[in-house]
Design a protein around this motif. Structure first.
Motif, short mmCIF file in Angstrom:
data_model
loop_
_atom_site.label_atom_id
_atom_site.label_comp_id
_atom_site.label_asym_id
_atom_site.label_seq_id
_atom_site.Cartn_x
_atom_site.Cartn_y
_atom_site.Cartn_z
N LEU A 31 -18.35 11.59 20.27
CA LEU A 31 -19.23 12.05 19.20
C LEU A 31 -20.19 10.94 18.80
CD1 LEU A 31 -16.67 13.91 16.87
CD2 LEU A 31 -18.03 14.83 18.75
N SER A 32 -21.41 11.34 18.47
CA SER A 32 -22.36 10.37 17.92
C SER A 32 -21.90 10.00 16.52
CB SER A 32 -23.76 10.98 17.87
OG SER A 32 -23.82 11.99 16.86
N ALA A 33 -22.51 8.97 15.96
CA ALA A 33 -22.17 8.55 14.60
C ALA A 33 -22.43 9.70 13.62
CB ALA A 33 -22.97 7.31 14.21
N ARG A 34 -23.53 10.39 13.78
CA ARG A 34 -23.85 11.50 12.87
C ARG A 34 -22.84 12.64 13.03
NH1 ARG A 34 -29.61 12.70 13.10
NH2 ARG A 34 -29.66 11.20 11.42
N GLN A 35 -22.50 12.97 14.27
CA GLN A 35 -21.52 14.04 14.49
C GLN A 35 -20.17 13.66 13.90
OE1 GLN A 35 -21.80 14.22 18.73
NE2 GLN A 35 -23.70 15.40 18.71
N PHE A 39 -18.23 15.62 10.99
CA PHE A 39 -16.85 16.05 11.25
C PHE A 39 -15.91 15.53 10.16
CE2 PHE A 39 -12.66 15.07 12.99
CZ PHE A 39 -12.25 16.32 13.42
N LEU A 40 -15.96 14.22 9.90
CA LEU A 40 -15.06 13.63 8.92
C LEU A 40 -15.32 14.16 7.51
CD1 LEU A 40 -14.87 9.97 10.22
CD2 LEU A 40 -13.06 11.69 10.28
N THR A 41 -16.58 14.37 7.17
CA THR A 41 -16.90 14.93 5.86
C THR A 41 -16.31 16.32 5.71
OG1 THR A 41 -18.91 13.60 5.74
CG2 THR A 41 -18.78 15.49 4.26
N CYS A 42 -16.40 17.11 6.76
CA CYS A 42 -15.83 18.46 6.72
C CYS A 42 -14.31 18.41 6.57
CB CYS A 42 -16.18 19.23 8.00
SG CYS A 42 -17.89 19.73 8.14
N TYR A 43 -13.67 17.53 7.32
CA TYR A 43 -12.21 17.51 7.37
C TYR A 43 -11.56 16.71 6.25
CZ TYR A 43 -11.57 20.22 11.58
OH TYR A 43 -11.53 21.26 12.48
N LEU A 44 -12.29 15.82 5.62
CA LEU A 44 -11.68 14.99 4.59
C LEU A 44 -12.00 15.46 3.18
CD1 LEU A 44 -12.12 11.47 6.22
CD2 LEU A 44 -10.12 12.98 6.28
N ASP A 53 -24.56 21.47 1.61
CA ASP A 53 -23.62 20.49 1.06
C ASP A 53 -23.57 19.22 1.92
OD1 ASP A 53 -22.86 22.36 -0.91
OD2 ASP A 53 -21.14 23.06 0.28
N LEU A 54 -23.46 19.43 3.22
CA LEU A 54 -23.35 18.30 4.14
C LEU A 54 -24.62 17.45 4.13
CD1 LEU A 54 -21.55 20.12 7.07
CD2 LEU A 54 -20.59 18.28 5.67
N ALA A 55 -25.77 18.11 4.13
CA ALA A 55 -27.05 17.39 4.09
C ALA A 55 -27.14 16.54 2.83
CB ALA A 55 -28.21 18.37 4.19
N ALA A 56 -26.74 17.10 1.71
CA ALA A 56 -26.78 16.36 0.44
C ALA A 56 -25.77 15.21 0.45
CB ALA A 56 -26.50 17.30 -0.73
N GLU A 57 -24.57 15.47 0.92
CA GLU A 57 -23.52 14.45 0.94
C GLU A 57 -23.90 13.26 1.84
OE1 GLU A 57 -19.79 12.57 0.35
OE2 GLU A 57 -20.59 14.31 -0.70
N ILE A 65 -28.13 18.14 10.38
CA ILE A 65 -26.76 18.63 10.19
C ILE A 65 -26.51 19.81 11.13
CG2 ILE A 65 -25.18 19.76 8.55
CD1 ILE A 65 -25.59 16.78 7.99
N THR A 66 -27.47 20.70 11.23
CA THR A 66 -27.32 21.88 12.11
C THR A 66 -27.11 21.44 13.56
OG1 THR A 66 -28.63 23.25 10.62
CG2 THR A 66 -28.47 23.98 12.91
N ARG A 67 -27.87 20.46 14.02
CA ARG A 67 -27.70 19.97 15.40
C ARG A 67 -26.30 19.37 15.59
NH1 ARG A 67 -32.97 18.40 14.39
NH2 ARG A 67 -32.36 16.24 13.98
N ALA A 68 -25.85 18.60 14.62
CA ALA A 68 -24.51 18.02 14.71
C ALA A 68 -23.45 19.12 14.73
CB ALA A 68 -24.26 17.05 13.55
N LEU A 69 -23.62 20.12 13.88
CA LEU A 69 -22.66 21.23 13.84
C LEU A 69 -22.70 22.05 15.14
CD1 LEU A 69 -23.08 22.45 10.17
CD2 LEU A 69 -21.05 21.38 11.17
N ASP A 70 -23.87 22.18 15.73
CA ASP A 70 -23.97 22.87 17.03
C ASP A 70 -23.06 22.19 18.05
OD1 ASP A 70 -25.83 24.68 16.01
OD2 ASP A 70 -27.56 23.68 16.93
N ARG A 71 -23.14 20.87 18.11
CA ARG A 71 -22.31 20.11 19.07
C ARG A 71 -20.83 20.22 18.70
NH1 ARG A 71 -20.66 17.88 23.63
NH2 ARG A 71 -20.15 15.69 23.53
N LEU A 72 -20.50 20.08 17.43
CA LEU A 72 -19.11 20.17 17.00
C LEU A 72 -18.53 21.56 17.28
CD1 LEU A 72 -19.32 18.20 13.64
CD2 LEU A 72 -18.30 17.41 15.79
#
Length: 140
Positions: A31-35, A39-44, A53-57, A65-72
């Motif tokens: 995973l890239s640093a952004r991905q 991931f960690l923000t979602c799971y923690l 929410d993720l973009a703001a956080e 965020i959408t591109r990172a979520l696409d990969r995840l």
């Protein structure tokens, strides 16, 4: 005091490096640093996350965020579901594979931290003194 601070910084950056190297060496997705941050923000966090929410956080754009979520999501580490309360919104949910990835990541981080602590706790080895030429002649 500066030396202790520098030592702590060196240990921290080496722990990060060792963790990343262990993640790269293992079988599984890189995973890239952004991905990884997404991931960690979602799971923690306990709450379900939205792209907003993720973009703001993370203080990054929603398209990033959408591109990172696409990969995840392609790696089955997260899944998107429509929010039943607000159909315009999409919620990010855990997956079994994502939970397993998080456990593996936690294991790697713990092993890295343990190795660093053991290295620090070990008595410093004194370098063996090389015998001088005269000592070698007398011994021989």
């Amino acid at each position: 005091m500066v030396k202790a601070s520098q030592t702590n910084q060196d240990q921290t950056i080496n722990a990060l490096r060792d963790t990343i190297v262990a993640m790269v060496r293992r079988d599984g997705p890189d995973l890239s640093a952004r991905q990884l941050a997404v991931f960690l923000t979602c799971y923690l966090t306990n709450d379900e996350q939205t792209v907003r929410d993720l973009a703001a956080e993370l203080n990054v754009s929603k398209p990033a965020i959408t591109r990172a979520l696409d990969r995840l999501q392609a790696l089955f580490l997260v899944r998107r579901v429509q929010d039943q309360m607000d159909r315009r919104s999409v919620l990010i949910r855990y997956t079994p594979k994502g939970k397993a990835y998080l456990r593996e990541l936690c294991k790697i981080v713990t092993e890295t931290a343990t190795a660093i602590q053991e290295k620090e706790a070990a008595p410093a080895r004194r370098p063996q003194r090389v015998r001088g030429v005269e000592e070698l002649r007398r011994a021989g």
